[in-house]
Scaffold this active site. Structure first.
Site, PDB file in Angstrom:
ATOM      1  N   ARG A 240      -2.745   4.381   2.380  1.00 48.18           N
ATOM      2  CA  ARG A 240      -3.409   3.077   2.430  1.00 48.18           C
ATOM      3  C   ARG A 240      -4.537   3.082   1.422  1.00 48.18           C
ATOM      4  NH1 ARG A 240       0.105   0.917   4.552  1.00 48.18           N
ATOM      5  NH2 ARG A 240       0.195  -0.299   6.471  1.00 48.18           N
ATOM      6  N   GLU A 269      -6.461  -4.145  -2.308  1.00 41.28           N
ATOM      7  CA  GLU A 269      -5.243  -4.678  -2.911  1.00 41.28           C
ATOM      8  C   GLU A 269      -4.961  -6.098  -2.409  1.00 41.28           C
ATOM      9  OE1 GLU A 269      -2.689  -1.451  -1.369  1.00 41.28           O
ATOM     10  OE2 GLU A 269      -1.641  -2.955  -0.170  1.00 41.28           O
ATOM     11  N   HIS A 287       2.449  -1.302  -3.779  1.00 40.48           N
ATOM     12  CA  HIS A 287       2.696  -1.105  -2.336  1.00 40.48           C
ATOM     13  C   HIS A 287       4.178  -1.340  -1.996  1.00 40.48           C
ATOM     14  CE1 HIS A 287       0.530  -1.222   1.808  1.00 40.48           C
ATOM     15  NE2 HIS A 287       1.736  -0.684   1.919  1.00 40.48           N
TER      16      HIS A 287
END
Ligand code: DGY
Length: 328
Positions: A240, A269, A287
């Site tokens: 993460r 993000e 991601h």
């Protein structure tokens, strides 16, 4: 009987929407508009269920404004977008999507490690820019994967998948650090040895981060940890954003204090720290670690199973706060 109302907060497979519509009155964000918190609250009011994707923050404020909400089903294994304590206090069930993405995500972790250590994207950019004029002995010379030492921080299911790939497929020596040590049988299966975080940082040739994000894991890797790593080491983050201090990492990459990094997740993000965009020795992906069509389908199916399981049959599949079930 009146159907329960469910909000699908992001665009998702039409088949998933159709399945949910068999059981619920569904409002879905198929246009994928970005919602502010106020808009999310507005949409969630009067709904009993929410199909979330990891980008929607469900906290005390949202819960207080949406008292009819009973379940939020995340289409993600990570659930740092949920304030689970606040959900439990309000009697709202939280579910995530574990297991179905383990192998796909471990594949990606390995792919990102390979691309990073062997400088694949950096060399492709060079070629595409028309800069390849001759062969040279040290052109994009990277570091070996086979036979090297792989350090894994976070040894849950995905970490174990990466350990198996490294040990069994590439003959790597695998060391790991985790909040708790694996039981000896699992350690033997993964061919992994438990070490302190310091030893891992000092001795690993490649480090892969797979820890869940919590306040305690914030900046697991910052300037001090980067300083302990070998100058030839690579760092991969598929966990993460916020697990790594991105500004400190960009500085370490710029100053060649470590060799390279592969990042699939970022602090804040979809924004990416501008300094990371300036350094060549980093592979950046948006991601996508769990992004294969079958796996994304399985994740969506599991989130839908949780909504149907709980709101229709009182039996969710993967509850995160089962205390809510016990207190019903
Ligand atoms: C997860 O499932 O947590 C992945 O990061 C996708 O969001």
């Amino acid at each position: 009987m009146n159907k329960a109302k469910v909000l699908v907060a992001r665009s998702i497979f039409p088949e998933t929407i159709a399945r949910l519509e068999e059981h619920f009155e569904v409002e879905s964000n198929q246009g994928d508009q970005g919602w502010s918190k106020a808009q999310l609250i507005d949409k969630l009011k009067g709904k009993q269920g929410a199909f979330t994707t990891g980008s929607e923050r469900i906290d005390a404020e949202v819960l207080a404004a949406c008292p009819e909400l009973k379940i939020c089903a995340n289409m993600a294994v990570g659930y740092n977008n949920f304030d689970v304590d606040a959900m439990t206090a309000r009697g709202v069930l939280a579910t995530n999507a574990p297991d179905v993405l383990t192998e796909t995500t471990a594949d990606f972790g390995f792919a990102l490690l390979m691309a990073t250590a062997r400088r694949i994207t950096e060399s492709e950019h060079f070629l595409r820019a028309g800069k390849w004029e001759k062969w040279s002995y040290d052109m994009f010379a990277g570091s070996d994967i086979h036979g090297s030492t792989l350090g894994i921080i976070g040894m849950g299911r995905i970490g174990q998948g990466i350990a198996r790939r490294g040990a069994l497929g590439f003959g790597m020596k695998v060391i790991y650090h985790n909040r708790s040590r694996l039981d000896p049988q699992l350690e033997a299966e993964c061919k992994a040895s438990y070490v302190s975080k310091q030893d891992l940082l000092k001795t690993a040739d490649h480090i892969v981060l797979v820890v869940p994000y919590t306040p305690a894991s914030h900046h697991t890797i910052g300037a001090a940890e980067l300083a302990l790593m070998k100058p030839t080491a690579t760092l991969v983050n598929i966990a993460r954003g916020g697990i790594v201090d991105d500004a400190a990492l960009a500085a370490a990459l710029r100053d060649k204090r470590i060799a390279a990094a592969g990042l699939d997740v970022f602090e804040g993000e979809p924004k990416v720290h501008p300094d990371l965009l300036q350094v060549p020795n980093v592979v950046l992906t948006p991601h996508i670690a769990s992004a294969t069509v079958p796996t994304r389908r399985a994740m969506a199916d599991l989130a839908a199973d949780n909504l149907i399981g709980f709101l229709v049959h009182d039996k969710p599949v993967t509850p995160l706060n089962p205390a809510v079930l016990a207190s019903k």
